[in-house]
Design a protein around this motif. Structure first.
Motif, mmCIF file in Angstrom:
data_model
loop_
_atom_site.group_PDB
_atom_site.id
_atom_site.type_symbol
_atom_site.label_atom_id
_atom_site.label_comp_id
_atom_site.label_asym_id
_atom_site.label_seq_id
_atom_site.Cartn_x
_atom_site.Cartn_y
_atom_site.Cartn_z
ATOM 1 N N ILE A 144 0.005 -13.789 -2.783
ATOM 2 C CA ILE A 144 -0.070 -12.508 -2.067
ATOM 3 C C ILE A 144 1.256 -11.756 -2.206
ATOM 4 C CG2 ILE A 144 -0.313 -11.446 0.229
ATOM 5 C CD1 ILE A 144 -2.155 -13.828 0.956
ATOM 6 N N ILE A 145 2.339 -12.497 -2.036
ATOM 7 C CA ILE A 145 3.676 -11.899 -2.183
ATOM 8 C C ILE A 145 3.809 -11.225 -3.559
ATOM 9 C CG2 ILE A 145 6.138 -12.491 -2.469
ATOM 10 C CD1 ILE A 145 5.414 -12.754 0.425
ATOM 11 N N SER A 146 3.266 -11.892 -4.580
ATOM 12 C CA SER A 146 3.421 -11.340 -5.938
ATOM 13 C C SER A 146 2.722 -9.983 -6.075
ATOM 14 C CB SER A 146 2.882 -12.327 -6.976
ATOM 15 O OG SER A 146 1.462 -12.317 -6.981
ATOM 16 N N TYR A 147 1.692 -9.723 -5.244
ATOM 17 C CA TYR A 147 1.006 -8.428 -5.311
ATOM 18 C C TYR A 147 1.714 -7.356 -4.477
ATOM 19 C CZ TYR A 147 -2.881 -11.337 -6.982
ATOM 20 O OH TYR A 147 -3.647 -12.225 -7.664
ATOM 21 N N ILE A 148 2.344 -7.789 -3.389
ATOM 22 C CA ILE A 148 2.822 -6.777 -2.432
ATOM 23 C C ILE A 148 4.332 -6.557 -2.426
ATOM 24 C CG2 ILE A 148 0.824 -7.172 -0.917
ATOM 25 C CD1 ILE A 148 2.702 -8.634 1.015
ATOM 26 N N VAL A 149 5.061 -7.409 -3.123
ATOM 27 C CA VAL A 149 6.516 -7.246 -3.133
ATOM 28 C C VAL A 149 6.969 -6.909 -4.558
ATOM 29 C CG1 VAL A 149 8.751 -8.368 -2.685
ATOM 30 C CG2 VAL A 149 6.776 -8.900 -1.232
ATOM 31 N N GLU A 150 7.776 -5.906 -4.652
ATOM 32 C CA GLU A 150 8.340 -5.516 -5.951
ATOM 33 C C GLU A 150 9.114 -6.720 -6.520
ATOM 34 O OE1 GLU A 150 7.646 -2.562 -7.055
ATOM 35 O OE2 GLU A 150 9.036 -2.246 -8.709
ATOM 36 N N LEU B 113 0.853 -4.832 6.956
ATOM 37 C CA LEU B 113 1.625 -4.576 5.737
ATOM 38 C C LEU B 113 0.713 -4.126 4.610
ATOM 39 C CD1 LEU B 113 4.146 -7.571 5.421
ATOM 40 C CD2 LEU B 113 4.709 -5.178 5.853
ATOM 41 N N ILE B 114 -0.378 -4.861 4.438
ATOM 42 C CA ILE B 114 -1.303 -4.568 3.335
ATOM 43 C C ILE B 114 -1.941 -3.196 3.531
ATOM 44 C CG2 ILE B 114 -3.436 -5.312 2.180
ATOM 45 C CD1 ILE B 114 -1.488 -7.444 1.681
ATOM 46 N N ILE B 115 -2.378 -2.920 4.770
ATOM 47 C CA ILE B 115 -3.023 -1.630 5.017
ATOM 48 C C ILE B 115 -2.076 -0.491 4.649
ATOM 49 C CG2 ILE B 115 -3.894 -0.088 6.849
ATOM 50 C CD1 ILE B 115 -5.146 -2.577 8.135
ATOM 51 N N GLY B 116 -0.805 -0.683 4.956
ATOM 52 C CA GLY B 116 0.186 0.353 4.669
ATOM 53 C C GLY B 116 0.426 0.585 3.191
ATOM 54 N N MET B 117 0.025 -0.338 2.337
ATOM 55 C CA MET B 117 0.313 -0.159 0.908
ATOM 56 C C MET B 117 -0.939 -0.146 0.044
ATOM 57 S SD MET B 117 2.301 -3.742 0.081
ATOM 58 C CE MET B 117 3.330 -3.877 1.510
ATOM 59 N N LEU B 118 -2.097 0.049 0.691
ATOM 60 C CA LEU B 118 -3.347 0.059 -0.073
ATOM 61 C C LEU B 118 -3.486 1.297 -0.954
ATOM 62 C CD1 LEU B 118 -6.149 -1.096 2.412
ATOM 63 C CD2 LEU B 118 -5.301 -2.325 0.396
ATOM 64 N N ASP B 119 -4.113 1.054 -2.066
ATOM 65 C CA ASP B 119 -4.505 2.168 -2.923
ATOM 66 C C ASP B 119 -5.966 2.435 -2.556
ATOM 67 O OD1 ASP B 119 -5.076 3.917 -4.890
ATOM 68 O OD2 ASP B 119 -4.687 2.546 -6.572
ATOM 69 N N ILE B 120 -6.187 3.463 -1.751
ATOM 70 C CA ILE B 120 -7.523 3.655 -1.159
ATOM 71 C C ILE B 120 -8.361 4.644 -1.976
ATOM 72 C CG2 ILE B 120 -8.753 4.378 0.935
ATOM 73 C CD1 ILE B 120 -5.862 3.752 2.248
ATOM 74 N N PRO B 121 -9.601 4.250 -2.309
ATOM 75 C CA PRO B 121 -10.472 5.165 -3.051
ATOM 76 C C PRO B 121 -10.618 6.494 -2.301
ATOM 77 C CG PRO B 121 -11.470 2.988 -2.857
ATOM 78 C CD PRO B 121 -10.245 2.980 -2.012
ATOM 79 N N GLU B 122 -10.687 7.547 -3.073
ATOM 80 C CA GLU B 122 -10.747 8.878 -2.469
ATOM 81 C C GLU B 122 -11.954 9.014 -1.542
ATOM 82 O OE1 GLU B 122 -10.339 13.248 -4.353
ATOM 83 O OE2 GLU B 122 -9.289 11.596 -5.350
ATOM 84 N N GLY B 123 -11.754 9.653 -0.409
ATOM 85 C CA GLY B 123 -12.853 9.900 0.524
ATOM 86 C C GLY B 123 -13.116 8.761 1.486
ATOM 87 N N MET B 124 -12.464 7.647 1.266
ATOM 88 C CA MET B 124 -12.726 6.502 2.137
ATOM 89 C C MET B 124 -12.014 6.651 3.471
ATOM 90 S SD MET B 124 -12.551 2.570 1.025
ATOM 91 C CE MET B 124 -13.905 1.517 1.468
ATOM 92 N N GLU C 216 -9.167 -10.297 -7.081
ATOM 93 C CA GLU C 216 -10.382 -9.747 -7.679
ATOM 94 C C GLU C 216 -10.404 -8.223 -7.677
ATOM 95 O OE1 GLU C 216 -13.531 -11.668 -5.549
ATOM 96 O OE2 GLU C 216 -13.147 -13.611 -6.511
ATOM 97 N N GLY C 217 -9.346 -7.621 -7.165
ATOM 98 C CA GLY C 217 -9.252 -6.161 -7.189
ATOM 99 C C GLY C 217 -10.086 -5.478 -6.119
ATOM 100 N N LYS C 218 -10.590 -6.236 -5.154
ATOM 101 C CA LYS C 218 -11.344 -5.603 -4.062
ATOM 102 C C LYS C 218 -10.402 -4.829 -3.151
ATOM 103 C CE LYS C 218 -15.128 -8.901 -4.044
ATOM 104 N NZ LYS C 218 -15.600 -10.160 -3.458
ATOM 105 N N LEU C 219 -9.198 -5.316 -3.070
ATOM 106 C CA LEU C 219 -8.143 -4.574 -2.384
ATOM 107 C C LEU C 219 -7.101 -4.280 -3.458
ATOM 108 C CD1 LEU C 219 -7.601 -6.692 0.871
ATOM 109 C CD2 LEU C 219 -8.815 -4.519 0.704
ATOM 110 N N LYS C 220 -6.726 -3.012 -3.547
ATOM 111 C CA LYS C 220 -5.739 -2.659 -4.571
ATOM 112 C C LYS C 220 -4.458 -2.173 -3.896
ATOM 113 C CE LYS C 220 -8.803 -1.371 -8.369
ATOM 114 N NZ LYS C 220 -10.125 -1.242 -7.700
ATOM 115 N N ILE C 221 -3.354 -2.628 -4.432
ATOM 116 C CA ILE C 221 -2.056 -2.217 -3.880
ATOM 117 C C ILE C 221 -1.499 -1.070 -4.734
ATOM 118 C CG2 ILE C 221 0.324 -2.998 -3.445
ATOM 119 C CD1 ILE C 221 -1.715 -4.323 -1.574
ATOM 120 N N ASP C 222 -1.044 -0.038 -4.053
ATOM 121 C CA ASP C 222 -0.391 1.066 -4.749
ATOM 122 C C ASP C 222 1.035 0.606 -5.105
ATOM 123 O OD1 ASP C 222 0.956 3.298 -5.505
ATOM 124 O OD2 ASP C 222 0.267 4.555 -3.824
ATOM 125 N N PRO C 223 1.325 0.484 -6.414
ATOM 126 C CA PRO C 223 2.643 -0.060 -6.802
ATOM 127 C C PRO C 223 3.810 0.683 -6.151
ATOM 128 C CG PRO C 223 1.255 0.302 -8.729
ATOM 129 C CD PRO C 223 0.518 0.895 -7.567
#
Lengths: 225, 462
Positions: free
Chosen positions: B359-365, B447-458, B323-330
C-alpha cells in the motif's frame, strides 16, 4: 562394583533415561490441544511441519536466529557447552570400546586430544554460564538453586572423567565417580528441566507450527526468526 | 470474605449491573471491594488442571532461566532494564507461582498478578521470537488473565468492557438500532458528496461483508463513511450486517473466554446468514486477531478459519489498489518522510507485513518512506496494547511504555505516522499528547480518500 555399574545398572539407567524421554515426547504431543492452544495442527499439517522445521533449524544454527546473532558472546558459550556436552560422551574412544564389547558395534571415535579439549570446553563454558548468572541482573533474578544443581549434575561427569583421565589421585575411585555421576546425569534427564534435550524440539516445533499456520504461514509469510 | 457488589467472580450480564459498575467513578468502590475479595482456590486449581495442557506446562518447566527474553521486551527496555520486567521472571513469579502452589494463593498475590498481567505485559508476543525454547510469554499471560478474570481480579475498565460485550455484543453500548441508524445517517450525509453512495444493511450474497469497531459508530462515525466511500469508488458490492457487525473483543483482553466465544459466534452467524463471498473488517489489530486469528478456535472450528475468507482491511485495500479499482493520483502522493506502525496483532500474529508495504508503494512518493527500526514482525508494541491503553489505574505505567514508540518514531525523523490499527492509532495520539514531539498520525482510509484519482462525475464538488 565396576561390573555392576557398567553392566546391569547401566542398562537399567539407559532404559529409564531413554524410555523416560520418549514418554515425555509422547506426552507432550498427546497433551496439545487445538482449541486451547489455538492452533489447527491437523487441518494444516503441511504448513505446520514447514514452520516446525524452519523453527528448529533456525535455532540449531548459531547464526540462524536473530536472538543468537544479537548476543554473539553468549551464543558462543552456549553452543560450545552443548556441543561438548553431546559430542564427547558419544564419540569418546573409551565409551566406544565398551559399546563394541557389549553390543558388537561402535561409533566413530574422536582423538584423545580432541576429547580433552571438548571436556575442558564444557567445564569452562559452564563456569562462564555460572558467572553470567551471577553478573547479569536480568539472569540473576531468574536463577534458583535448582539451576545451579542442574549445572553441577551436568558438568560432574566431565570433571570426574578428566580427573580419572589424567590419573590424578586414586584412578579407580575417580573412574567409579565418573560412572556414577554419568548415570545420575542420565537418570535426571527425563525427570528434571534437563528434559529440554528432547522437549526443546517439541516446544520449538510447536511454536514453529503456530507461526507456520495461523501466525503467517497461511498468508504466505515466511517468519524470520 | 464475601464477594463485592461490583468486584466479584460473576461476569456482568445485565444492563443494570453494567450501569452500576460504570457509575462507580474510576472504579473506586470496585477496587476497594477487591481488597476484600476471596480467592476460590479450589476452583482456581480445578481450572488449571482442566485447561493447562502440555504446551504451557512444558513452557513453565523447561524455561532455562537464560534471560534471552529480557531485551526482547519493550517494557523491560523502557523501565531502565529493571530485572522485575524480564518476561520470564514476570510469568514465573505469577502464573508459575500459582501452579507451584496448586492454586493456594491469597488475595494480595492475586492483586499482584493482576498488576503484572495488565501493566507489565501487553501480550505482544515478541518475547516468543527471542526464546531459544520457543516459549511465548504473551500466550501465557493471556492464559493468566483468564484465570484472574475467573476470580474477579481484573481491572475495572476491562470488567466493564467484557460486560459491554456480554450485554450489547459490542465494546460500547451501541444497540442494533443505534448501529443501523448510524449507517443510514452516514449514508445520507455522504451521499450528498458521493451521489449513489449507500451503506447496504443485511444484503444477501454480497462480494464483501464489512465489520467494524464499536468505537467507530459511537465516537467517530466518519470512519464508517470513509469505508463506504472507498467501497463505493471501488465499485464494490458490499454490505454490513445489522447484527454481528462488531468485531472487537475487549473480552479477549479481559480474559473472559466464554464471552469471546459468544461474540465471535455472533459475527460468524452474520456471515452464515448473509452469505458474502468474503468479509473484511476495519483498521483494527486486536479486532482482527479476535475474529479471524483466534476466534475460530473459540468457536471450536476444526480448520481454525472463519466460515468465509475474512481479510484485514489492509489486504482489501492493497487488492483494490493493485487491481486498479482505486486509483491514486500521482500528484497527490505523500511527499514527506512517512513511517508505518506494524500492529502486533496482524503482523506478528498473522504475517501481514508485506501487504501494508505494498500500500505504501502506491501512496508514498518513492524515497519518502522510512522504516522503523526494528520493523515488521520484530517491531515493538505501540505501548498501549492488550488493554493497557484503556486502564486508568495503570496510566502512568502506560505513559512510560509509550516511550519506546516515541523513540522509534523520532529515530525515523518522520512527522507523519501511518497506523492502520485503532489501538496503535490511540497510543500514538496519546504519546503526542503526553510528550508533544510534533507528529501527525493517520489511518489509511482518510489518507487514501485524499489522494484518489476519482472518475469524473462521481464526486460532487462544493
Amino acid at each position: 562394583m565396576y561390573e555392576l555399574l557398567t553392566g546391569p545398572l547401566l542398562w537399567l539407567v539407559f532404559a529409564i533415561s531413554f524410555g523416560g524421554l520418549l514418554v515425555r515426547v509422547v506426552l507432550y504431543f498427546k497433551g496439545l490441544s487445538q482449541q486451547l492452544d489455538r492452533v489447527a495442527y491437523k487441518a494444516h499439517l503441511s504448513y505446520g511441519l514447514k514452520g516446525a522445521f524452519n523453527s528448529i533449524i533456525s535455532w540449531l544454527n548459531p547464526v540462524g536466529a536473530r536472538a543468537w546473532r544479537k548476543k554473539p558472546g553468549y551464543t558462543f558459550i552456549f553452543f560450545a557447552f552443548h556441543i561438548g556436552l553431546l559430542a564427547t560422551p558419544i564419540f569418546l574412544a573409551a565409551h566406544n570400546i565398551m559399546l563394541q564389547e557389549n553390543l558388537g558395534f561402535s561409533l566413530p571415535q574422536m582423538p584423545a586430544f580432541f576429547a580433552d579439549l571438548l571436556s575442558w570446553t564444557v567445564i569452562v563454558a559452564c563456569v562462564a554460564i555460572i558467572l553470567r548468572r551471577i553478573a547479569l541482573p536480568e539472569v540473576r533474578i531468574l536463577t534458583t538453586a535448582y539451576d545451579y544443581l542442574l549445572l553441577v549434575i551436568t558438568v560432574a561427569p566431565f570433571v570426574t572423567g578428566l580427573i580419572a583421565r589424567y590419573q590424578m589421585g586414586d584412578y579407580q575411585f575417580w573412574l567409579l565417580a565418573h560412572i556414577i555421576t554419568g548415570e545420575i546425569w542420565l537418570l535426571c534427564l527425563p525427570f528434571t528441566k534437563l528434559s529440554h534435550c528432547v522437549l526443546f524440539f517439541c516446544s520449538r516445533a510447536q511454536l514453529g507450527m503456530d507461526y507456520g499456520i495461523k501466525r503467517g504461514g497461511l498468508k504466505g509469510s515466511t517468519f524470520s526468526w | 470474605m464475601p464477594q463485592g457488589e461490583l468486584c466479584n467472580r460473576q461476569p456482568i450480564v445485565t444492563d443494570e449491573q453494567l450501569k452500576l459498575t460504570l457509575s462507580d467513578k474510576s472504579g473506586k468502590k470496585y477496587y476497594a471491594e477487591m481488597l476484600e475479595l476471596d480467592v476460590d482456590t479450589n476452583a482456581l486449581w480445578a481450572t488449571i488442571q482442566k485447561t493447562m495442557k502440555a504446551r504451557l506446562k512444558t513452557w513453565l518447566e523447561i524455561c532455562a532461566h537464560c534471560g534471552m527474553c529480557a531485551d526482547s521486551c519493550f517494557l523491560y527496555q523502557v523501565n531502565d532494564c529493571v530485572p522485575e520486567q524480564v518476561p520470564s521472571y514476570k510469568i514465573q513469579s505469577t502464573l508459575g507461582h500459582i501452579v507451584k502452589k496448586k492454586g493456594q494463593v491469597d488475595n494480595e498475590f492475586m492483586r499482584h498478578c493482576m498488576k503484572v498481567a495488565w501493566s507489565q505485559c501487553t501480550c505482544c508476543n515478541r518475547c516468543g521470537m527471542y526464546c531459544p525454547h520457543g516459549i511465548d510469554m504473551g500466550v501465557m499471560f493471556s492464559y493468566l488473565r483468564g484465570l484472574l478474570y475467573s476470580q474477579g481480579f481484573v481491572p475495572w475498565e476491562l470488567k466493564i468492557g467484557s460486560g459491554m460485550h456480554r450485554v450489547y455484543r459490542a465494546q460500547m453500548d451501541v444497540t442494533t438500532e443505534d448501529w443501523v441508524e448510524t449507517c443510514e445517517w452516514m449514508a445520507e450525509e455522504t451521499e450528498e458528496e458521493w451521489p449513489g453512495l449507500t451503506i447496504p444493511v443485511d444484503k444477501q450474497d454480497a462480494e464483501i461483508m464489512y465489520t467494524c469497531n464499536a468505537r467507530e459508530p459511537k465516537h467517530y462515525p466518519e470512519d464508517l463513511a470513509e469505508a463506504a466511500v472507498l467501497f463505493h469508488v471501488a465499485g464494490t458490492n458490499w454490505t454490513v450486517p445489522s447484527e454481528g457487525w462488531e468485531q472487537t473483543s475487549l473480552s479477549m483482553f479481559a480474559g473472559d473466554w466464554e464471552c469471546c466465544k459468544d461474540n465471535v459466534n455472533h459475527v460468524y452467524d452474520a456471515i452464515e446468514r448473509l452469505n458474502p463471498a468474503r468479509v473484511t473488517g476495519t483498521e483494527c489489530g486486536h479486532a482482527h486477531r479476535a475474529t479471524v486469528i483466534e476466534g475460530p478456535y473459540w468457536a471450536g472450528r476444526e480448520d481454525g478459519l472463519p466460515p468465509k475468507p475474512y481479510i484485514h482491511y489492509v489486504e482489501w485495500l492493497a487488492e483494490a489498489l493493485r487491481e486498479g479499482k482505486l486509483k491514486i493520483d500521482p500528484a497527490k502522493r505523500i511527499k514527506e518522510p512517512v513511517t508505518l506502525q506494524d500492529s502486533c496483532n496482524y503482523v506478528r500474529n498473522q504475517g501481514l507485513k508485506d501487504v501494508t508495504r505494498e500500500i505504501i508503494s502506491y501512496i508514498v512518493e518513492p524515497g519518502y518512506f522510512v522504516e522503523m527500526a526494528p520493523n515488521k514482525e520484530h517491531n515493538y508494541c505501540c505501548g498501549g496494547g492488550g488493554g493497557f491503553n484503556g486502564i486508568g489505574m495503570y496510566r502512568e505505567q502506560r505513559n512510560v511504555a509509550l516511550r519506546k514508540k516515541m523513540d522509534q518514531i523520532l529515530d525515523t525523523g518522520c512527522k507523519l505516522v501511518i497506523a492502520p490499527c485503532h489501538n496503535c492509532w490511540d497510543a500514538i495520539r496519546d504519546l503526542e499528547e503526553e510528550y508533544e514531539i510534533g507528529i501527525r498520525w493517520s489511518f489509511l482510509k482518510p489518507l487514501i480518500i485524499g489522494m484518489l484519482d476519482i472518475p469524473e462525475g462521481m464526486r460532487v464538488e462544493w
